[in-house]
Design a protein around this motif. Structure first.
Motif, PDB file in Angstrom:
ATOM      1  N   PHE A 143       0.804  -1.145  -0.118  1.00  0.00           N
ATOM      2  CA  PHE A 143      -0.013   0.041   0.014  1.00  0.00           C
ATOM      3  C   PHE A 143       1.096   1.447  -0.179  1.00  0.00           C
ATOM      4  CE2 PHE A 143      -3.216  -3.148   1.289  1.00  0.00           C
ATOM      5  CZ  PHE A 143      -4.448  -2.392   0.748  1.00  0.00           C
ATOM      6  N   TYR A 144       2.359   1.132   0.310  1.00  0.00           N
ATOM      7  CA  TYR A 144       3.139   2.100   0.200  1.00  0.00           C
ATOM      8  C   TYR A 144       2.938   2.875  -1.211  1.00  0.00           C
ATOM      9  CZ  TYR A 144       6.891   5.089   1.862  1.00  0.00           C
ATOM     10  OH  TYR A 144       7.778   6.215   2.258  1.00  0.00           O
ATOM     11  N   ALA A 145       2.724   2.061  -2.372  1.00  0.00           N
ATOM     12  CA  ALA A 145       2.726   2.617  -3.782  1.00  0.00           C
ATOM     13  C   ALA A 145       1.693   3.838  -3.673  1.00  0.00           C
ATOM     14  CB  ALA A 145       2.144   1.279  -4.491  1.00  0.00           C
ATOM     15  N   TYR A 146       0.572   3.811  -2.902  1.00  0.00           N
ATOM     16  CA  TYR A 146      -0.205   4.802  -2.940  1.00  0.00           C
ATOM     17  C   TYR A 146       0.077   6.273  -2.058  1.00  0.00           C
ATOM     18  CZ  TYR A 146      -2.829   0.719  -4.581  1.00  0.00           C
ATOM     19  OH  TYR A 146      -3.153  -0.193  -5.186  1.00  0.00           O
ATOM     20  N   ILE A 147       1.197   5.879  -1.090  1.00  0.00           N
ATOM     21  CA  ILE A 147       1.521   6.915   0.049  1.00  0.00           C
ATOM     22  C   ILE A 147       2.862   7.608  -0.655  1.00  0.00           C
ATOM     23  CG2 ILE A 147       2.139   6.957   2.322  1.00  0.00           C
ATOM     24  CD1 ILE A 147       0.290   4.906   3.069  1.00  0.00           C
ATOM     25  N   ALA A 148       3.796   7.000  -0.941  1.00  0.00           N
ATOM     26  CA  ALA A 148       5.187   7.423  -1.081  1.00  0.00           C
ATOM     27  C   ALA A 148       5.181   8.660  -1.826  1.00  0.00           C
ATOM     28  CB  ALA A 148       5.918   6.187  -1.630  1.00  0.00           C
ATOM     29  N   TRP A 149       4.349   8.727  -3.130  1.00  0.00           N
ATOM     30  CA  TRP A 149       4.546   9.890  -3.753  1.00  0.00           C
ATOM     31  C   TRP A 149       3.528  10.973  -3.414  1.00  0.00           C
ATOM     32  CZ3 TRP A 149       5.026   5.874  -8.036  1.00  0.00           C
ATOM     33  CH2 TRP A 149       6.331   5.568  -8.434  1.00  0.00           C
ATOM     34  N   ALA A 150       2.625  10.631  -2.701  1.00  0.00           N
ATOM     35  CA  ALA A 150       1.442  11.318  -2.191  1.00  0.00           C
ATOM     36  C   ALA A 150       1.728  12.338  -1.123  1.00  0.00           C
ATOM     37  CB  ALA A 150       0.056  10.712  -1.944  1.00  0.00           C
ATOM     38  N   THR A 151       2.539  11.854  -0.029  1.00  0.00           N
ATOM     39  CA  THR A 151       3.055  12.457   1.110  1.00  0.00           C
ATOM     40  C   THR A 151       3.896  13.811   0.812  1.00  0.00           C
ATOM     41  OG1 THR A 151       2.962  10.376   2.539  1.00  0.00           O
ATOM     42  CG2 THR A 151       4.153  12.235   3.342  1.00  0.00           C
ATOM     43  N   PRO A 152       5.006  13.760   0.000  1.00  0.00           N
ATOM     44  CA  PRO A 152       5.836  14.907  -0.226  1.00  0.00           C
ATOM     45  C   PRO A 152       4.924  16.007  -0.873  1.00  0.00           C
ATOM     46  CG  PRO A 152       6.867  12.988  -0.776  1.00  0.00           C
ATOM     47  CD  PRO A 152       5.485  12.539  -0.786  1.00  0.00           C
ATOM     48  N   PHE A 153       3.909  15.632  -1.558  1.00  0.00           N
ATOM     49  CA  PHE A 153       3.070  16.865  -2.417  1.00  0.00           C
ATOM     50  C   PHE A 153       2.304  17.158  -1.198  1.00  0.00           C
ATOM     51  CE2 PHE A 153      -0.810  18.354  -4.096  1.00  0.00           C
ATOM     52  CZ  PHE A 153      -0.335  19.082  -5.014  1.00  0.00           C
ATOM     53  N   LEU A 154       1.728  16.391  -0.376  1.00  0.00           N
ATOM     54  CA  LEU A 154       0.464  17.199   0.407  1.00  0.00           C
ATOM     55  C   LEU A 154       1.097  18.011   1.775  1.00  0.00           C
ATOM     56  CD1 LEU A 154      -1.881  14.023   0.682  1.00  0.00           C
ATOM     57  CD2 LEU A 154      -2.126  16.220  -0.359  1.00  0.00           C
ATOM     58  N   LEU A 155       2.545  17.578   2.173  1.00  0.00           N
ATOM     59  CA  LEU A 155       3.108  18.118   3.014  1.00  0.00           C
ATOM     60  C   LEU A 155       3.558  19.545   2.573  1.00  0.00           C
ATOM     61  CD1 LEU A 155       5.671  15.403   4.473  1.00  0.00           C
ATOM     62  CD2 LEU A 155       3.382  16.447   5.621  1.00  0.00           C
ATOM     63  N   TRP A 156       4.071  19.367   1.363  1.00  0.00           N
ATOM     64  CA  TRP A 156       4.320  21.084   0.782  1.00  0.00           C
ATOM     65  C   TRP A 156       3.257  21.933   0.555  1.00  0.00           C
ATOM     66  CZ3 TRP A 156       2.348  22.413  -4.188  1.00  0.00           C
ATOM     67  CH2 TRP A 156       2.687  23.822  -4.630  1.00  0.00           C
ATOM     68  N   ARG A 157       2.056  21.011   0.029  1.00  0.00           N
ATOM     69  CA  ARG A 157       0.721  21.896  -0.041  1.00  0.00           C
ATOM     70  C   ARG A 157       0.146  22.502   1.251  1.00  0.00           C
ATOM     71  NH1 ARG A 157      -1.845  24.705  -3.257  1.00  0.00           N
ATOM     72  NH2 ARG A 157      -4.255  23.900  -3.094  1.00  0.00           N
ATOM     73  N   ALA A 158       0.489  21.800   2.372  1.00  0.00           N
ATOM     74  CA  ALA A 158       0.084  22.168   3.738  1.00  0.00           C
ATOM     75  C   ALA A 158       0.943  23.162   4.148  1.00  0.00           C
ATOM     76  CB  ALA A 158       0.001  20.816   4.557  1.00  0.00           C
ATOM     77  N   GLY A 159       1.959  23.448   3.576  1.00  0.00           N
ATOM     78  CA  GLY A 159       2.791  24.851   3.907  1.00  0.00           C
ATOM     79  C   GLY A 159       3.954  24.380   5.019  1.00  0.00           C
ATOM     80  N   ALA A 160       4.015  22.975   5.271  1.00  0.00           N
ATOM     81  CA  ALA A 160       4.942  22.686   5.990  1.00  0.00           C
ATOM     82  C   ALA A 160       6.439  23.039   5.819  1.00  0.00           C
ATOM     83  CB  ALA A 160       5.183  20.884   6.251  1.00  0.00           C
ATOM     84  N   HIS A 161       7.213  23.527   7.026  1.00  0.00           N
ATOM     85  CA  HIS A 161       8.612  23.926   6.514  1.00  0.00           C
ATOM     86  C   HIS A 161       9.380  22.428   5.934  1.00  0.00           C
ATOM     87  CE1 HIS A 161      12.644  25.041   7.209  1.00  0.00           C
ATOM     88  NE2 HIS A 161      12.411  26.395   7.500  1.00  0.00           N
ATOM     89  N   PRO A 162      10.475  22.968   4.739  1.00  0.00           N
ATOM     90  CA  PRO A 162      11.040  21.988   4.369  1.00  0.00           C
ATOM     91  C   PRO A 162      11.720  20.889   5.044  1.00  0.00           C
ATOM     92  CG  PRO A 162      11.502  24.086   3.159  1.00  0.00           C
ATOM     93  CD  PRO A 162      10.500  24.355   4.436  1.00  0.00           C
ATOM     94  N   VAL A 163      12.173  21.589   6.344  1.00  0.00           N
ATOM     95  CA  VAL A 163      12.917  20.605   7.333  1.00  0.00           C
ATOM     96  C   VAL A 163      11.948  19.608   7.645  1.00  0.00           C
ATOM     97  CG1 VAL A 163      14.047  20.326   9.348  1.00  0.00           C
ATOM     98  CG2 VAL A 163      14.737  22.261   7.848  1.00  0.00           C
ATOM     99  N   LEU A 164      10.555  19.927   7.985  1.00  0.00           N
ATOM    100  CA  LEU A 164       9.833  19.252   8.553  1.00  0.00           C
ATOM    101  C   LEU A 164       9.242  18.208   7.504  1.00  0.00           C
ATOM    102  CD1 LEU A 164       7.548  18.386  10.750  1.00  0.00           C
ATOM    103  CD2 LEU A 164       6.090  20.149   9.882  1.00  0.00           C
ATOM    104  N   GLN A 165       8.994  18.679   6.232  1.00  0.00           N
ATOM    105  CA  GLN A 165       8.768  17.889   5.005  1.00  0.00           C
ATOM    106  C   GLN A 165       9.780  16.765   4.994  1.00  0.00           C
ATOM    107  OE1 GLN A 165       8.091  19.797   1.217  1.00  0.00           O
ATOM    108  NE2 GLN A 165       7.592  21.654   2.459  1.00  0.00           N
ATOM    109  N   TYR A 166      11.021  16.892   4.911  1.00  0.00           N
ATOM    110  CA  TYR A 166      11.916  15.879   4.815  1.00  0.00           C
ATOM    111  C   TYR A 166      11.899  14.994   6.052  1.00  0.00           C
ATOM    112  CZ  TYR A 166      14.165  17.008   0.529  1.00  0.00           C
ATOM    113  OH  TYR A 166      14.796  17.231  -0.771  1.00  0.00           O
ATOM    114  N   ALA A 167      11.668  15.669   7.155  1.00  0.00           N
ATOM    115  CA  ALA A 167      11.829  14.838   8.764  1.00  0.00           C
ATOM    116  C   ALA A 167      10.565  13.869   8.494  1.00  0.00           C
ATOM    117  CB  ALA A 167      11.692  15.863   9.701  1.00  0.00           C
TER     118      ALA A 167
END
Length: 436
Positions: free
Chosen positions: A354-378
């Motif tokens: 199921f990670y096939a549906y999550i791995a590429w979705a999470t970075p986009f949504l964290l960026w869209r949510a305005g998370a700091h880049p450090v938090l995105q990577y963490a």
């Protein structure tokens, strides 16, 4: 006094930040291409160096061999891991792979085909990110997942095809090719019913894009596609096909779960827990629909919902045109991917594929949510670590759920998730009747 010329390290850092943080820099366009080439090398090295691990491929081939030999009753078709529990398009795809790979015996060729599928999906993902104006610093996260490479090239799961069609749907919707996107989504759903999690978002987008009448026509078209793919099985045993291909009541073993292990087996298997998850899923969907996904209408939610309950369109023809023009690429991707993660957050159990549906979705949504880049990577690193712990532990499963919940929460709380509602029209001069 004249300013001192910047040192070489300072100039290099300045160039790096300009390229990393903005698509407008001339060098920024090279980032996706460079990462694609680098990942192609990763894929080749993985196939060459890391041994293939048998999980479901043999079972897929055993099931397909029965189909090839004339069996059409879903309740009869079985493999080493159990009965066939995927929709009809899965059978057709793996029948093609069955013949291409010498009845499934040529594993190396299968891995190479899945590497091509991986690269095609990654190219789609990067195109969707670029269309949504995601800055280049996010893109490296798309190629660094050990688990995702494993799912595609060392496991050959059918989730890889479902993920491909999910991202193809986003790609087509971003370009306002509504009919093609609806067809793509239906094909993905024909591979695995996991894509049902995205149906509320797909329905909302088509409703806002095509109005009540147009969206109902596309819904009928998607249903027809499902019928065509299932027809040969429906003629033999319709009830058996529907109960197996879309078995909503199926339960998985506690020992294989990736997400809720920290609650313990007794809670995991309880009916109360299942109902709690269902209530949470429905509740979050309603909140997102009312407070986020309907924002492009420019109307309060009740002004949209009440006419629909009366089987009336809540919009005039001119309003439909204006609303469709507000469905920006960022809105499309955010809506579908947030529906995806909401469903997976409240899923009774998740397996590693199921990670096939999550791995590429999470970075986009964290960026869209305005998370700091450090938090995105963490958060990405925590998530990647948790999905690579095998077997899962209470700690790793807790991290899986925590990162999903954090991502969904940040998306919901961030005001700009609905910025499409204030975007200017993108296709001025095209009347509603001519929208694709």
């Amino acid at each position: 006094m004249a300013d001192r010329p910047k040192s070489l390290p300072a100039r290099a850092y300045g160039l790096f930040t300009q390229v990393a943080c903005s698509q407008t820099h001339p060098l920024a366009k090279l980032v996706p291409f460079a990462l694609l080439l680098l990942d192609a090398v990763f894929c080749a090295a993985i196939i060459w160096k890391i041994p293939y691990t048998e999980i479901d491929w043999k079972a897929y081939m055993e099931q397909v061999s029965q189909f090839v030999n004339g069996e059409r009753d879903y309740t009869v078709i079985k493999g080493g891991t159990g009965p066939l529990v995927y929709p009809g398009f899965h059978v057709y795809i793996y029948t093609g792979l069955y013949w291409l790979t010498d009845q499934g015996r040529n594993i190396l060729l299968a891995q190479q085909l899945f590497a091509l599928l991986y690269m095609a999906t990654l190219a789609l993902v990067m195109s969707c990110y670029w269309k949504a104006k995601v800055p280049p610093y996010v893109f490296p996260l798309l190629i660094l997942s050990k688990r995702l490479h494993s799912i595609f090239m060392l496991r050959c799961f059918n989730d890889c095809f479902a993920a491909f069609f999910l991202w193809l749907t986003i790609y087509l919707f971003q370009r306002k090719w509504w009919t093609a996107g609806a067809l793509s989504y239906s094909l993905g759903l024909g591979v695995k019913m996991t894509l049902l999690l995205d149906l509320p978002a797909v329905g909302i987008i088509l409703f806002l894009a095509k109005g009540l009448s147009g969206s109902l026509k596309l819904a009928a078209l998607m249903a027809q596609i499902q019928y065509i793919m299932a027809q040969t099985f429906l003629r033999k045993n319709a009830k058996g096909y529907l109960s197996r291909a879309f078995e909503l009541s199926r339960q998985f073993l506690f020992k294989w779960t990736v997400n809720w292990r920290f609650l313990g087996e007794e809670v995991f298997l309880s009916r109360r827990f299942a109902l709690t998850l269902l209530a949470g899923h429905v509740s979050f969907l309603i909140r997102f629909i009312l407070n986020k996904w309907l924002k492009p209408t420019g109307k309060p939610a009740y002004a949209v919902i009440i006419p629909l309950l009366q089987f009336k369109s809540p919009f005039t023809a001119q309003e439909e045109y204006q609303i469709a023009s507000r469905l920006t690429p960022a809105y499309v991707a955010t809506t579908i991917l947030s529906a995806n993660l909401i469903g997976l957050l409240f899923a009774r159990t998740l397996h590693y594929q199921f990670y096939a549906y999550i791995a590429w979705a999470t970075p986009f949504l964290l960026w869209r949510a305005g998370a700091h880049p450090v938090l995105q990577y963490a958060l990405w690193a925590l998530q990647e670590w948790a999905w690579n712990v095998y077997p899962s532990t209470p700690v790793s499963s807790g991290v899986v759920v925590a990162v999903l919940a954090t991502t969904v929460g940040l998306v919901y709380l961030h005001n700009e998730v609905a910025e499409a509602a204030v975007q200017p029209p993108q296709s001025v001069g095209v009347p509603p009747a001519q929208r694709k």
